[in-house]
Design a protein around this motif. Structure first.
Motif, PDB file in Angstrom:
ATOM      1  N   ALA A   1      49.635  81.110  97.244  1.00  0.00           N
ATOM      2  CA  ALA A   1      50.571  80.369  96.395  1.00  0.00           C
ATOM      3  C   ALA A   1      49.766  79.411  95.522  1.00  0.00           C
ATOM      4  O   ALA A   1      48.949  78.622  96.023  1.00  0.00           O
ATOM      5  CB  ALA A   1      51.584  79.595  97.236  1.00  0.00           C
ATOM      6  N   GLY A   2      49.964  79.505  94.213  1.00  0.00           N
ATOM      7  CA  GLY A   2      49.268  78.631  93.284  1.00  0.00           C
ATOM      8  C   GLY A   2      49.799  77.210  93.349  1.00  0.00           C
ATOM      9  O   GLY A   2      50.887  76.965  93.891  1.00  0.00           O
ATOM     10  N   PRO A   3      49.089  76.260  92.791  1.00  0.00           N
ATOM     11  CA  PRO A   3      49.498  74.851  92.870  1.00  0.00           C
ATOM     12  C   PRO A   3      50.845  74.580  92.215  1.00  0.00           C
ATOM     13  O   PRO A   3      51.617  73.762  92.720  1.00  0.00           O
ATOM     14  CB  PRO A   3      48.367  74.109  92.158  1.00  0.00           C
ATOM     15  CG  PRO A   3      47.645  75.139  91.350  1.00  0.00           C
ATOM     16  CD  PRO A   3      47.792  76.421  92.095  1.00  0.00           C
ATOM     17  N   VAL A   4      51.133  75.219  91.109  1.00  0.00           N
ATOM     18  CA  VAL A   4      52.434  74.999  90.453  1.00  0.00           C
ATOM     19  C   VAL A   4      53.554  75.583  91.304  1.00  0.00           C
ATOM     20  O   VAL A   4      54.609  74.970  91.470  1.00  0.00           O
ATOM     21  CB  VAL A   4      52.449  75.608  89.035  1.00  0.00           C
ATOM     22  CG1 VAL A   4      53.820  75.395  88.386  1.00  0.00           C
ATOM     23  CG2 VAL A   4      51.356  74.987  88.173  1.00  0.00           C
ATOM     24  N   ALA A   5      53.333  76.786  91.850  1.00  0.00           N
ATOM     25  CA  ALA A   5      54.343  77.395  92.722  1.00  0.00           C
ATOM     26  C   ALA A   5      54.592  76.518  93.946  1.00  0.00           C
ATOM     27  O   ALA A   5      55.737  76.361  94.393  1.00  0.00           O
ATOM     28  CB  ALA A   5      53.897  78.786  93.147  1.00  0.00           C
ATOM     29  N   ASP A   6      53.527  75.943  94.495  1.00  0.00           N
ATOM     30  CA  ASP A   6      53.681  75.030  95.637  1.00  0.00           C
ATOM     31  C   ASP A   6      54.545  73.829  95.252  1.00  0.00           C
ATOM     32  O   ASP A   6      55.426  73.409  96.013  1.00  0.00           O
ATOM     33  CB  ASP A   6      52.310  74.525  96.100  1.00  0.00           C
ATOM     34  CG  ASP A   6      51.722  75.405  97.186  1.00  0.00           C
ATOM     35  OD1 ASP A   6      52.494  76.146  97.824  1.00  0.00           O
ATOM     36  OD2 ASP A   6      50.493  75.361  97.376  1.00  0.00           O
ATOM     37  N   ALA A   7      54.301  73.285  94.076  1.00  0.00           N
ATOM     38  CA  ALA A   7      55.074  72.125  93.631  1.00  0.00           C
ATOM     39  C   ALA A   7      56.538  72.467  93.425  1.00  0.00           C
ATOM     40  O   ALA A   7      57.413  71.600  93.551  1.00  0.00           O
ATOM     41  CB  ALA A   7      54.477  71.579  92.336  1.00  0.00           C
ATOM     42  N   LEU A   8      56.815  73.744  93.121  1.00  0.00           N
ATOM     43  CA  LEU A   8      58.194  74.186  92.917  1.00  0.00           C
ATOM     44  C   LEU A   8      58.819  74.724  94.203  1.00  0.00           C
ATOM     45  O   LEU A   8      59.890  75.335  94.161  1.00  0.00           O
ATOM     46  CB  LEU A   8      58.238  75.276  91.838  1.00  0.00           C
ATOM     47  CG  LEU A   8      57.870  74.836  90.415  1.00  0.00           C
ATOM     48  CD1 LEU A   8      57.804  76.038  89.494  1.00  0.00           C
ATOM     49  CD2 LEU A   8      58.887  73.814  89.895  1.00  0.00           C
TER      50      LEU A   8
END
Length: 482
Positions: free
Chosen positions: A429-436
């Motif tokens: 999971a990429g950092p943006v996906a994690d934040a979402l």
């Protein structure tokens, strides 16, 4: 390589063309046929499985359906606009990519496309065998080879048989699943939901809504690599609006219907299995109707397996031709299809039993690789070259479009890299996906970055030289089919 390399026999029951140009004299078919073709093509059990996700993550039925409708409508938009390329160019979908990527530069999207075709063929085989196992002796080593062999036979006969089977299966599927859907809605709507099933605790969940939306969109975007394969035999002057509308309506309607049914089943059944869920809900009407519904689904799976094998063969031959010229003969088609079948059989036998989890990751992975391609391909066709290509040069590995076209390759690679922070799978999971919270909007980033970059890069194209090549190409193609 032109159509002169093939001994054209229009009256043969077996399709003669593969990756070569379809001349005007052999164009046939009706625009409306595209509607039922794509309805049945998308009305398969993996589509229903894609509708399980929102409910499994705590989203209510109606929010799941809303996410599905929005996602399918967005994803099908990009898929359907490829339909217009087939009759204008007379070529299969993926070989057209040489104009943007070059004959060898297109190897990456070609490899990703073969991955999509083989992956769907494998999942369809597993599900079809499970369906047959409800009333016939079960056994992977018997059913897998038999089902794959049947799909290969359908694909060998080719384009017209695939259209015929898909069109007539539409009527059977609409009748059977209309009854099944009514039974599911009435039953689950009139019975209290046990506390141990998802619907008892489901409600609004932003992350689940975004995940279901992106999965529904990505699922239909993945069909972009198929479209021109089944529109390329249409006359060149068919109305673009009607053709795009027929493809859009067929693919979107079936996806919304079956994914929504999947959302209903997943909301009221704990850990639903697609085959057993269909059987159990169908048997609520009368014992045995569930097996009828499953058997109708098996027929649809076998048909789409033929479609997947056919597409894998075309794409594989296109890739091979970029490095070592091949003659587009019937023998090439048969050998290519046998290879596709054998690879699919091996993968099907090795796939883990938890295929639903594998399937969700598969949908996301194919989305990652195909989104930059569809952006580049559509921008080139509609905004850059506006449907005007030197077809004979596309068919030549060393033609004017080159072996490595830096504009398309660069736009693809940069778009793919830009998507990585937005990736969301079970293993990364990429950092943006994690934040979402796990929501995956990488396809939006890929479409914008790759499409815009390619449009900017294409400002330096030599359109005059290509116009001269088109004149020569038209003479060459006309002469080759006389």
């Amino acid at each position: 390589m032109t159509s002169s390399d093939t001994a054209t026999q229009p009256d043969s029951a077996i399709e003669q063309h593969s990756i070569d140009y379809v001349p005007a004299a052999e164009r046939h078919g009706k625009v409306w046929h595209q509607g039922p073709f794509w309805f049945t093509g998308n009305f398969v059990l993996p589509t229903m499985v894609a509708g399980f996700v929102g409910a499994a993550m705590g989203l209510s039925v109606w929010y799941s359906v809303l996410a599905i409708v929005l996602g399918v409508c967005v994803g099908t938009f990009f898929m359907a606009f490829h339909a217009n390329q087939g009759p204008r160019m007379g070529l299969p979908q993926m070989i057209q990519s040489r104009a943007q990527f070059g004959s060898r530069g297109s190897a990456v999207p070609f490899a990703a496309t073969v991955f999509v075709y083989v992956g769907f063929l494998v999942f369809d085989t597993v599900l079809a065998a499970q369906g047959l196992g409800l009333w016939l002796p079960d056994g992977k080593l018997f059913w897998y080879p038999l089902l794959i062999a049947l799909s290969i036979v359908i694909a060998v006969v080719g384009h017209d048989l695939l259209h015929f089977v898909q069109r007539w299966l539409t009527y059977l599927l609409v009748v059977v699943f209309a009854v099944l859907t009514v039974v599911a809605v009435v039953h689950f709507g009139s019975h209290a939901t046990p506390a141990h099933v998802p619907a008892a605790t489901a409600g609004w969940n932003l992350t689940a809504f975004l995940v279901q939306f992106s999965l529904a969109a990505g699922y239909n975007i993945s069909y972009a690599v198929y479209v021109s394969d089944y529109t390329r035999y249409l006359p060149a002057k068919v109305p673009a609006r009607g053709l795009i509308g027929a493809v859009y309506s067929g693919a979107a309607f079936s996806a919304v219907w079956l994914m929504s049914l999947g959302a209903i089943l997943a909301s009221h059944l704990p850990d639903p299995d697609p085959i057993l869920a269909l059987r159990d809900v169908g048997d609520l009407l009368f014992p045995g109707f569930g097996v009828i519904a499953v058997m109708a689904s098996v027929l649809a799976l076998v048909s789409i397996m033929g479609v997947n094998a056919y597409g894998a063969m075309l794409t594989g031959a296109s890739a091979l031709d970029g490095f070592r010229g091949v003659r587009p003969t019937v023998r090439l088609r048969v050998v290519g299809l046998v290879v596709v079948g054998l690879v699919s059989l091996v993968v099907a036998l090795l796939i883990p039993d938890d295929y639903i989890g594998s399937f969700n990751n598969f949908v996301l992975m194919m989305l990652y690789f195909l989104v930059p391609w569809t952006a580049v391909n559509l921008v080139d066709f509609y905004l850059v070259r506006r449907g005007k290509y030197a077809i004979a040069e596309v068919l030549k590995p060393d033609g004017i479009y080159g072996r490595w076209a830096w504009r398309g390759v660069t736009a693809y690679v940069v778009g793919f890299v830009a998507m990585i922070p937005f990736f969301s799978t079970s293993f990364y999971a990429g950092p943006v996906a994690d934040a979402l919270g796990g929501a995956d909007f990488s396809f939006v980033v890929g479409l914008i970055v790759s499409g815009v970059l390619y449009l900017l890069f294409s400002r330096t194209l030599d359109h005059e030289a290509e116009a001269e090549a088109r004149v020569v190409s038209e003479v060459e193609l006309e002469g080759s089919v006389r």
